[in-house]
Design a protein around this motif. Structure first.
Motif, PDB file in Angstrom:
ATOM      1  N   ARG A 113       0.836  -1.195   0.000  1.00  0.00           N
ATOM      2  CA  ARG A 113       0.000   0.000   0.000  1.00  0.00           C
ATOM      3  C   ARG A 113       0.873   1.247   0.000  1.00  0.00           C
ATOM      4  NH1 ARG A 113      -3.620   0.270   4.778  1.00  0.00           N
ATOM      5  NH2 ARG A 113      -4.384   2.064   3.588  1.00  0.00           N
ATOM      6  N   ASP A 114       0.210   2.416   0.036  1.00  0.00           N
ATOM      7  CA  ASP A 114       0.945   3.675  -0.006  1.00  0.00           C
ATOM      8  C   ASP A 114       1.243   4.214   1.388  1.00  0.00           C
ATOM      9  OD1 ASP A 114      -1.616   4.291   0.679  1.00  0.00           O
ATOM     10  OD2 ASP A 114      -1.946   5.825  -0.874  1.00  0.00           O
ATOM     11  N   VAL A 115       1.155   3.342   2.405  1.00  0.00           N
ATOM     12  CA  VAL A 115       1.556   3.689   3.774  1.00  0.00           C
ATOM     13  C   VAL A 115       2.469   2.580   4.285  1.00  0.00           C
ATOM     14  CG1 VAL A 115      -0.465   5.092   4.346  1.00  0.00           C
ATOM     15  CG2 VAL A 115      -0.552   2.637   4.677  1.00  0.00           C
ATOM     16  N   PRO A 116       3.407   2.879   5.189  1.00  0.00           N
ATOM     17  CA  PRO A 116       4.373   1.876   5.640  1.00  0.00           C
ATOM     18  C   PRO A 116       3.727   0.761   6.474  1.00  0.00           C
ATOM     19  CG  PRO A 116       5.157   4.112   6.082  1.00  0.00           C
ATOM     20  CD  PRO A 116       3.711   4.222   5.709  1.00  0.00           C
ATOM     21  N   THR A 117       4.416  -0.369   6.499  1.00  0.00           N
ATOM     22  CA  THR A 117       4.056  -1.476   7.383  1.00  0.00           C
ATOM     23  C   THR A 117       4.725  -1.253   8.738  1.00  0.00           C
ATOM     24  OG1 THR A 117       3.847  -3.049   5.557  1.00  0.00           O
ATOM     25  CG2 THR A 117       4.249  -3.976   7.735  1.00  0.00           C
ATOM     26  N   THR A 118       3.977  -1.478   9.831  1.00  0.00           N
ATOM     27  CA  THR A 118       4.527  -1.227  11.166  1.00  0.00           C
ATOM     28  C   THR A 118       4.486  -2.453  12.087  1.00  0.00           C
ATOM     29  OG1 THR A 118       2.352  -0.445  11.915  1.00  0.00           O
ATOM     30  CG2 THR A 118       3.913   1.216  11.077  1.00  0.00           C
ATOM     31  N   ARG A 119       3.796  -3.514  11.672  1.00  0.00           N
ATOM     32  CA  ARG A 119       3.691  -4.687  12.539  1.00  0.00           C
ATOM     33  C   ARG A 119       3.360  -5.913  11.688  1.00  0.00           C
ATOM     34  NH1 ARG A 119      -0.119  -7.618  15.703  1.00  0.00           N
ATOM     35  NH2 ARG A 119       0.577  -8.064  17.846  1.00  0.00           N
ATOM     36  N   VAL A 120       3.955  -7.045  12.050  1.00  0.00           N
ATOM     37  CA  VAL A 120       3.677  -8.301  11.346  1.00  0.00           C
ATOM     38  C   VAL A 120       3.562  -9.413  12.380  1.00  0.00           C
ATOM     39  CG1 VAL A 120       4.435  -9.941   9.593  1.00  0.00           C
ATOM     40  CG2 VAL A 120       5.047  -7.527   9.366  1.00  0.00           C
ATOM     41  N   GLU A 121       2.507 -10.201  12.259  1.00  0.00           N
ATOM     42  CA  GLU A 121       2.329 -11.375  13.108  1.00  0.00           C
ATOM     43  C   GLU A 121       2.163 -12.595  12.218  1.00  0.00           C
ATOM     44  OE1 GLU A 121      -0.994 -13.370  16.134  1.00  0.00           O
ATOM     45  OE2 GLU A 121      -1.023 -11.211  15.717  1.00  0.00           O
ATOM     46  N   VAL A 122       2.882 -13.677  12.519  1.00  0.00           N
ATOM     47  CA  VAL A 122       2.751 -14.913  11.750  1.00  0.00           C
ATOM     48  C   VAL A 122       2.603 -16.077  12.714  1.00  0.00           C
ATOM     49  CG1 VAL A 122       5.260 -15.245  11.581  1.00  0.00           C
ATOM     50  CG2 VAL A 122       3.755 -16.349   9.933  1.00  0.00           C
ATOM     51  N   LEU A 123       1.726 -17.018  12.368  1.00  0.00           N
ATOM     52  CA  LEU A 123       1.545 -18.240  13.138  1.00  0.00           C
ATOM     53  C   LEU A 123       2.200 -19.387  12.393  1.00  0.00           C
ATOM     54  CD1 LEU A 123      -2.192 -17.850  14.251  1.00  0.00           C
ATOM     55  CD2 LEU A 123      -0.106 -17.182  15.486  1.00  0.00           C
ATOM     56  N   PHE A 124       2.817 -20.297  13.147  1.00  0.00           N
ATOM     57  CA  PHE A 124       3.578 -21.372  12.527  1.00  0.00           C
ATOM     58  C   PHE A 124       2.682 -22.559  12.179  1.00  0.00           C
ATOM     59  CE2 PHE A 124       7.053 -19.677  15.510  1.00  0.00           C
ATOM     60  CZ  PHE A 124       7.361 -18.667  14.624  1.00  0.00           C
ATOM     61  N   PRO A 125       3.034 -23.293  11.117  1.00  0.00           N
ATOM     62  CA  PRO A 125       2.260 -24.490  10.764  1.00  0.00           C
ATOM     63  C   PRO A 125       2.349 -25.547  11.859  1.00  0.00           C
ATOM     64  CG  PRO A 125       3.702 -23.797   8.966  1.00  0.00           C
ATOM     65  CD  PRO A 125       4.123 -23.025  10.177  1.00  0.00           C
ATOM     66  N   ALA A 126       1.309 -26.359  11.960  1.00  0.00           N
ATOM     67  CA  ALA A 126       1.283 -27.391  12.993  1.00  0.00           C
ATOM     68  C   ALA A 126       2.377 -28.424  12.784  1.00  0.00           C
ATOM     69  CB  ALA A 126      -0.085 -28.073  12.995  1.00  0.00           C
ATOM     70  N   GLN A 127       2.784 -28.662  11.508  1.00  0.00           N
ATOM     71  CA  GLN A 127       3.756 -29.718  11.247  1.00  0.00           C
ATOM     72  C   GLN A 127       5.201 -29.227  11.145  1.00  0.00           C
ATOM     73  OE1 GLN A 127       1.539 -28.407   9.076  1.00  0.00           O
ATOM     74  NE2 GLN A 127       1.800 -29.238   7.019  1.00  0.00           N
ATOM     75  N   ILE A 128       5.442 -27.982  11.543  1.00  0.00           N
ATOM     76  CA  ILE A 128       6.812 -27.450  11.547  1.00  0.00           C
ATOM     77  C   ILE A 128       7.127 -26.899  12.936  1.00  0.00           C
ATOM     78  CG2 ILE A 128       8.366 -25.694  10.615  1.00  0.00           C
ATOM     79  CD1 ILE A 128       6.962 -25.923   7.970  1.00  0.00           C
ATOM     80  N   THR A 129       8.229 -27.360  13.518  1.00  0.00           N
ATOM     81  CA  THR A 129       8.677 -26.864  14.813  1.00  0.00           C
ATOM     82  C   THR A 129       9.713 -25.775  14.612  1.00  0.00           C
ATOM     83  OG1 THR A 129       8.267 -28.983  15.910  1.00  0.00           O
ATOM     84  CG2 THR A 129       9.796 -27.463  16.989  1.00  0.00           C
ATOM     85  N   VAL A 130       9.370 -24.539  14.931  1.00  0.00           N
ATOM     86  CA  VAL A 130      10.315 -23.422  14.876  1.00  0.00           C
ATOM     87  C   VAL A 130      10.989 -23.324  16.249  1.00  0.00           C
ATOM     88  CG1 VAL A 130      10.564 -20.922  14.637  1.00  0.00           C
ATOM     89  CG2 VAL A 130       9.007 -22.194  13.121  1.00  0.00           C
ATOM     90  N   TYR A 131      12.311 -23.294  16.263  1.00  0.00           N
ATOM     91  CA  TYR A 131      13.030 -23.353  17.533  1.00  0.00           C
ATOM     92  C   TYR A 131      14.073 -22.252  17.725  1.00  0.00           C
ATOM     93  CZ  TYR A 131      16.445 -25.669  14.503  1.00  0.00           C
ATOM     94  OH  TYR A 131      17.305 -25.970  13.479  1.00  0.00           O
ATOM     95  N   SER A 132      14.306 -21.415  16.693  1.00  0.00           N
ATOM     96  CA  SER A 132      15.309 -20.362  16.851  1.00  0.00           C
ATOM     97  C   SER A 132      15.000 -19.216  15.895  1.00  0.00           C
ATOM     98  CB  SER A 132      16.712 -20.913  16.567  1.00  0.00           C
ATOM     99  OG  SER A 132      17.703 -19.929  16.805  1.00  0.00           O
ATOM    100  N   PHE A 133      15.348 -17.991  16.314  1.00  0.00           N
ATOM    101  CA  PHE A 133      15.065 -16.800  15.521  1.00  0.00           C
ATOM    102  C   PHE A 133      16.347 -16.015  15.273  1.00  0.00           C
ATOM    103  CE2 PHE A 133      11.356 -17.804  18.071  1.00  0.00           C
ATOM    104  CZ  PHE A 133      10.318 -17.773  17.151  1.00  0.00           C
ATOM    105  N   ALA A 134      16.477 -15.465  14.074  1.00  0.00           N
ATOM    106  CA  ALA A 134      17.557 -14.526  13.803  1.00  0.00           C
ATOM    107  C   ALA A 134      17.179 -13.155  14.350  1.00  0.00           C
ATOM    108  CB  ALA A 134      17.825 -14.442  12.304  1.00  0.00           C
ATOM    109  N   GLU A 135      18.189 -12.311  14.533  1.00  0.00           N
ATOM    110  CA  GLU A 135      17.904 -10.943  14.948  1.00  0.00           C
ATOM    111  C   GLU A 135      17.056 -10.258  13.879  1.00  0.00           C
ATOM    112  OE1 GLU A 135      18.511  -9.075  17.651  1.00  0.00           O
ATOM    113  OE2 GLU A 135      19.227 -10.896  18.637  1.00  0.00           O
ATOM    114  N   PRO A 136      15.996  -9.569  14.269  1.00  0.00           N
ATOM    115  CA  PRO A 136      15.165  -8.884  13.267  1.00  0.00           C
ATOM    116  C   PRO A 136      15.922  -7.706  12.663  1.00  0.00           C
ATOM    117  CG  PRO A 136      14.449  -8.313  15.478  1.00  0.00           C
ATOM    118  CD  PRO A 136      15.488  -9.384  15.642  1.00  0.00           C
ATOM    119  N   PRO A 137      15.431  -7.153  11.569  1.00  0.00           N
ATOM    120  CA  PRO A 137      16.069  -5.973  10.973  1.00  0.00           C
ATOM    121  C   PRO A 137      16.165  -4.829  11.979  1.00  0.00           C
ATOM    122  CG  PRO A 137      14.435  -6.902   9.474  1.00  0.00           C
ATOM    123  CD  PRO A 137      14.265  -7.610  10.783  1.00  0.00           C
ATOM    124  N   PRO A 138      17.117  -3.918  11.786  1.00  0.00           N
ATOM    125  CA  PRO A 138      17.274  -2.796  12.705  1.00  0.00           C
ATOM    126  C   PRO A 138      15.973  -2.024  12.909  1.00  0.00           C
ATOM    127  CG  PRO A 138      19.102  -2.877  11.155  1.00  0.00           C
ATOM    128  CD  PRO A 138      18.110  -3.891  10.696  1.00  0.00           C
TER     129      PRO A 138
END
Length: 214
Positions: free
Chosen positions: A44-69
């Motif tokens: 859109r023509d306005v910035p993004t300020t927040r993102v939420e994502v839910l993980f699939p039931a069949q994938i185990t997420v166990y570690s995160f990289a540092e987010p962008p500055p």
């Protein structure tokens, strides 16, 4: 002039329709640790300020990289302590740009893994990417700023199994291809030999007739 305007309008619409939250890579393998990238473009023509994502039931997420500055990360947990999703907030993705958010996960069953997400813009409107995923080779129709768009999807396959939508050449196909190439090479060698013989014949010394007087 009208045609030019129509073409420009169509191209702009196509760019907007194709810009949606996605997860890369598009394919993964059971029991293989994979770096998944949540890619978030601002469509859109306005910035993004927040993102939420839910993980699939069949994938185990166990570690995160540092987010962008400028961004902060808030993991969401299940009652048993495992991660069920993550929220990124505090930063901005400018108009016409995108940001990547990386994490490590391991699939434990094959099939279509959905990553539903919600994208919040600076004007407070929330775009839910929770609808049916795009089918291979097809593009989901453009929806409004707050209407559900296609959820991100990753196709998980078993060990040694080709992901859905791909084809694997069989041994018979390989043998047929090799036979064809050998035939082409043989024909090429025959043509070169024929050309060489013709060249030698055309350049041989002329034999003069014998002198009867000698």
């Amino acid at each position: 002039m009208i045609a030019s305007v129509a073409a420009a309008t169509w191209l702009a619409g196509a760019a907007v329709a194709s810009a949606h939250v996605e997860v890369l890579p598009a394919t993964a393998t059971v029991n293989e640790s994979t770096q998944f990238t949540l890619r978030v473009p601002t469509e859109r023509d306005v910035p993004t300020t927040r993102v939420e994502v839910l993980f699939p039931a069949q994938i185990t997420v166990y570690s995160f990289a540092e987010p962008p500055p400028g961004w902060r990360m808030t993991p969401l947990r299940r009652p048993d302590g495992r991660y069920r999703g993550v929220v990124y907030s505090g930063g901005t993705i400018p108009v016409g740009r995108y940001a990547d958010f990386d994490m490590l996960g391991t699939p434990f069953s094959a099939g279509q893994a959905l990553w539903p997400s919600r994208q919040t813009y600076a004007d407070g409107q929330v775009k839910p990417w929770t609808g049916p995923p795009e089918q291979p080779g097809q593009e989901a129709p453009e929806s409004g700023p707050t209407d559900p768009g296609p959820a991100a999807v990753v196709q998980v396959s078993e060990q040694g199994q080709a992901p859905a939508g791909t084809t694997v050449a069989s041994k018979d196909d390989d043998d047929s291809g090799a036979a064809i190439w050998l035939g082409v090479i043989a024909i090429g060698i025959s043509l070169l030999a024929a050309l060489a013989v013709g060249f030698l014949w055309s350049t041989r010394p002329a034999r003069l007739p014998e002198d009867d007087g000698e």
